[in-house]
Scaffold this active site. Sequence first.
Site, mmCIF file in Angstrom:
data_model
loop_
_atom_site.group_PDB
_atom_site.id
_atom_site.type_symbol
_atom_site.label_atom_id
_atom_site.label_comp_id
_atom_site.label_asym_id
_atom_site.label_seq_id
_atom_site.Cartn_x
_atom_site.Cartn_y
_atom_site.Cartn_z
ATOM 1 N N ALA A 196 0.704 -1.193 0.271
ATOM 2 C CA ALA A 196 0.155 0.026 -0.073
ATOM 3 C C ALA A 196 0.750 1.034 0.010
ATOM 4 C CB ALA A 196 -1.191 -0.067 0.892
ATOM 5 N N TYR A 206 -5.550 8.886 3.325
ATOM 6 C CA TYR A 206 -4.804 7.520 3.447
ATOM 7 C C TYR A 206 -5.830 6.260 4.461
ATOM 8 C CZ TYR A 206 -2.184 4.107 6.363
ATOM 9 O OH TYR A 206 -1.267 2.771 6.751
ATOM 10 N N LYS A 261 -7.667 3.121 3.701
ATOM 11 C CA LYS A 261 -7.543 1.246 3.788
ATOM 12 C C LYS A 261 -8.972 0.989 5.064
ATOM 13 C CE LYS A 261 -2.993 0.574 4.839
ATOM 14 N NZ LYS A 261 -2.069 -0.420 4.449
ATOM 15 N N VAL A 276 9.544 19.547 17.160
ATOM 16 C CA VAL A 276 8.195 19.159 17.933
ATOM 17 C C VAL A 276 7.261 19.997 17.811
ATOM 18 C CG1 VAL A 276 7.873 18.643 20.200
ATOM 19 C CG2 VAL A 276 9.318 18.664 19.563
#
Length: 337
Positions: free
Chosen positions: A78, A144, A148, A214
Site C-alpha cells: 500500500a 490514506y 484502508k 516538536v
Amino acid sequence: MSTTDATRKYLVTGGAGYVGGTVAAHLLAAGHRVTVLDDLSTGFAEGVPPGADLVEGRIQDAAKWLDRSYDGVLHFAANSQVGESVTHPEKYWRNNVGGTVELLRAMRDAEVRTLVFSSTAAVYGEPATTPITEDAATAPTNPYGATKLAVDHMITGECAAHGLAAASLRYFNVAGASGVLGPGAPLGERHDPESHLIPLVLQVALGRRPAVSVFGTDYPTPDGTCVRDYIHVDDLAEAHLLALAQATPGEHLICNLGNGNGFSVREVIETAREVTGRPIPETPSPRRAGDPAVLVASAERARERLGWRPSRTELATIIADAWAFAQDTAAAAKDAK
C-alpha cells in the site's frame, strides 16, 4: 495446499517493506515457505529476508503468481504517506483500493481462502475517547486512512459472500527493529521520505538532521506534547502469525494492535537521549492539522481472540533496537562510498 500442517506456503504482498519484511522473516522462522510480491517502489530488495522468494510485480497482477499451492495471503502492499495522500488521493484509491480488488479476485480464482490485512489506527481519525476500541467510530481525516477503511469494508463483504477467512490488524505506532533473523541482520525502518518520530529522532542523533521538530507543545497532556502508543515490530509480527491460525471462514476479525500505553513526544526524545548518549536538539513548531492529543489502543480483543501478549513494551527497548539498526545502516552506507 501445503503438504503438512507444520509447513505452509504464504504470499506476502509488500514484503520488501519494514513491516511486511519483518512478518515474512517471522513466517520463515516458524518453518513456512514465503513468496514476497513487491514492486520495490518503496521497499528494498535487500529487505526481503533470506529464504523468501522475491517476485517483482504489482498486486494488481497477483493472479500471475497466485495459485492453489498457497495457504494464505498477508497483505501489506500500500501507499502509506499521509501527506501525499492529501495531495494525490487518486494514487491512494487506485493502488490501495483498486489493487486490493484485484488481489481478492486472484484469491477467489485460485481458491486461496485466508487473508491477513495490514490496516491502521488512521481509520479512527480523531477519536472522542481513549483507549480506542474496535467499536469506536471510524472517521478518517485523510485519504490514506479512508482507503484502508474502504479495504476493511471490502474484506467484510468478501467474507460474507465468499467465505473468506480474514483478519484486519489495525496498527498504532510501529517502531523498533526486528531481531528474528539473529545478530547482525536486523530489519528496521528506512522510509524515504521519513515521517515517523523515532527514526527522525535517531537521524538527529546520527548528525543527519540538526534538530527534531516538536509539532505542538500546548496539548492537554502532562508535558504539552502529543501522546502515542508504540508497538515493537516483532510483537506486531507475532500477532500476524496468530491471526493466520485463528482465521475462520466467513468471519472478518478486526483487532487493534498496540501496547495500551502512551508515550509523549518529549518522552520519546528524552529516552532517545538516554539510549544514544547524544544531545538531540529539539525545535518547537506549530501543531499539525488533524493531530489528536492522545492516540492509545485498547488491544483487549487481540488478547482475547488471538492470545496475543506483547513482550517488548519498554520504550527504551524499542528505541535501543531502532538505534542499533540506524547505526548499522549508517555504517554500511559509509562503507559503500
